[in-house]
Design a protein around this motif. Sequence first.
Motif, PDB file in Angstrom:
ATOM      1  N   ASP A 137      30.144  10.729  73.851  1.00 30.40           N
ATOM      2  CA  ASP A 137      30.880   9.611  74.444  1.00 30.40           C
ATOM      3  C   ASP A 137      32.198   9.452  73.696  1.00 30.40           C
ATOM      4  O   ASP A 137      32.219   9.081  72.517  1.00 30.40           O
ATOM      5  CB  ASP A 137      30.064   8.319  74.347  1.00 30.40           C
ATOM      6  CG  ASP A 137      30.798   7.106  74.905  1.00 30.40           C
ATOM      7  OD1 ASP A 137      31.884   7.292  75.501  1.00 30.40           O
ATOM      8  OD2 ASP A 137      30.295   5.975  74.738  1.00 30.40           O
ATOM      9  N   GLN A 154      32.106   7.421  78.437  1.00 31.65           N
ATOM     10  CA  GLN A 154      30.958   6.682  78.949  1.00 31.65           C
ATOM     11  C   GLN A 154      30.997   5.216  78.534  1.00 31.65           C
ATOM     12  O   GLN A 154      30.108   4.434  78.875  1.00 31.65           O
ATOM     13  CB  GLN A 154      29.671   7.352  78.466  1.00 31.65           C
ATOM     14  CG  GLN A 154      29.530   8.767  79.033  1.00 31.65           C
ATOM     15  CD  GLN A 154      28.544   9.599  78.250  1.00 31.65           C
ATOM     16  OE1 GLN A 154      27.339   9.476  78.453  1.00 31.65           O
ATOM     17  NE2 GLN A 154      29.034  10.432  77.347  1.00 31.65           N
ATOM     18  N   ALA A 167      35.580   3.965  81.528  1.00 31.13           N
ATOM     19  CA  ALA A 167      34.195   4.359  81.811  1.00 31.13           C
ATOM     20  C   ALA A 167      33.808   4.141  83.266  1.00 31.13           C
ATOM     21  O   ALA A 167      32.994   4.893  83.816  1.00 31.13           O
ATOM     22  CB  ALA A 167      33.238   3.602  80.891  1.00 31.13           C
ATOM     23  N   SER A 215      31.960   7.700  84.130  1.00 29.75           N
ATOM     24  CA  SER A 215      30.549   7.877  83.787  1.00 29.75           C
ATOM     25  C   SER A 215      29.844   8.788  84.789  1.00 29.75           C
ATOM     26  O   SER A 215      28.940   9.549  84.428  1.00 29.75           O
ATOM     27  CB  SER A 215      29.841   6.524  83.701  1.00 29.75           C
ATOM     28  OG  SER A 215      29.923   5.828  84.937  1.00 29.75           O
TER      29      SER A 215
END
Length: 413
Positions: free
Chosen positions: A78, A39, A44, A48
């Motif tokens: 994460d 994330q 990312a 995400s």
Amino acid sequence: MPKLRNAALAGSFLVAAATSAIVPAFASEPIKIGVLEDQSGDFALATSGKVEAIQLATEEINAKGGISGRPIELVIYDTQSENTRYQEFMRRVLQRDKADVVFAGYSSSEREAYRPIVNQLDGFVFYNNQYEGGVCDGNMVITGAVAEQQISTLIPWMMEKYGKKVYTIAADYSFGWISAEWMHTIVKENNGELVGQELIPLGVSQFSQTIQNIQQAKPDFVVVLLVGNAQSSYFEQASAANLNLPMASSIGVNQSYEHKRFKPPTLANMHVTTNFIEEIDTPSAKEFVARFRKKFPDIPYINQEAENSYLAVYLYKEMVEQANGSTKRADLQKEIAKGNICTDAPEGKVCIDPKSQHVSHSIYLAKVGEDHSITFPAYWQDVQPYWLGQAGCDLTKYDPSTQYSPDNPPPKD
């Protein structure tokens, strides 16, 4: 919203969401799904949406009674696009959090960093990402498309359309290495010529020499298998240099939506084989996009990996329910071995291949226009992940927990 376990610790990198939606009252203990996804960090942008897709599927399933009467509980970390985070959090989510299953990873290097830990602890993991293929591992189900589904459809189409001379640029790690093997194999099988090949280290953002090499080689088209924000700068540099060659990819557009991020005509004449992008104009795809955007209105793009993650939750639900509510890996593999673990995904019906524990896919050829609009000049229905099974991987009989490739196939009996 799905119920999310708040496992936040001082110094940890857990991302948790609040619970707000009304769901049925459950008498049974929850089924815990660990979610290890990037994330933040270099990957990312492409990943995400995977977390949000898992949250969407979880909310839908919990609202309808959960899995065999048990709610899904998500434990989300994460991993920051770092291999060491995957190793740390995989141990944590399996040993401390006692997750029944884990959804984990974007890059092949991330997957290979945590896979020995999963094998050691006898965990059960879904890898919901497009990749180079070849992993024969009973501890893992892979929902992303593989080379024989994407490259074996894409390259013959491109060679017929544009010519036989091919130049490949790929990220310099396992994804790029094995994808390059596939390129050699498929170009040769179709009587083509690989006029150049480069492996580019992750993090490289300057491509002037590569562009000059391509210009000198004079290919009919370029296969672009670059990964991450830094390497995506290739597209703007190639456009500025007026390279003006057709491009082909299994990861462009469908992961990092370059056609939305870069100014037209930077991605013009890019061709991508994908099992999902948000422009697919079918009723099931449009309904999925509408539900997704209703829940997450700020998401910039709903990519292939988001859909892979969404359908993974439903495939897991199906196998647990067929196993009479058991979440034990041995019981779930017995159900997978029967060959009838399927779900109706946004892309169309998908099923798990019992031999390799990979997933069948609908494959769409997406072409980017001068204005960065998307058209679909070709479509392949129900493309099987055939190579591993044909090469000798059969997880219904034997589990080598090994990754193979065209140059390193499974040993013959």
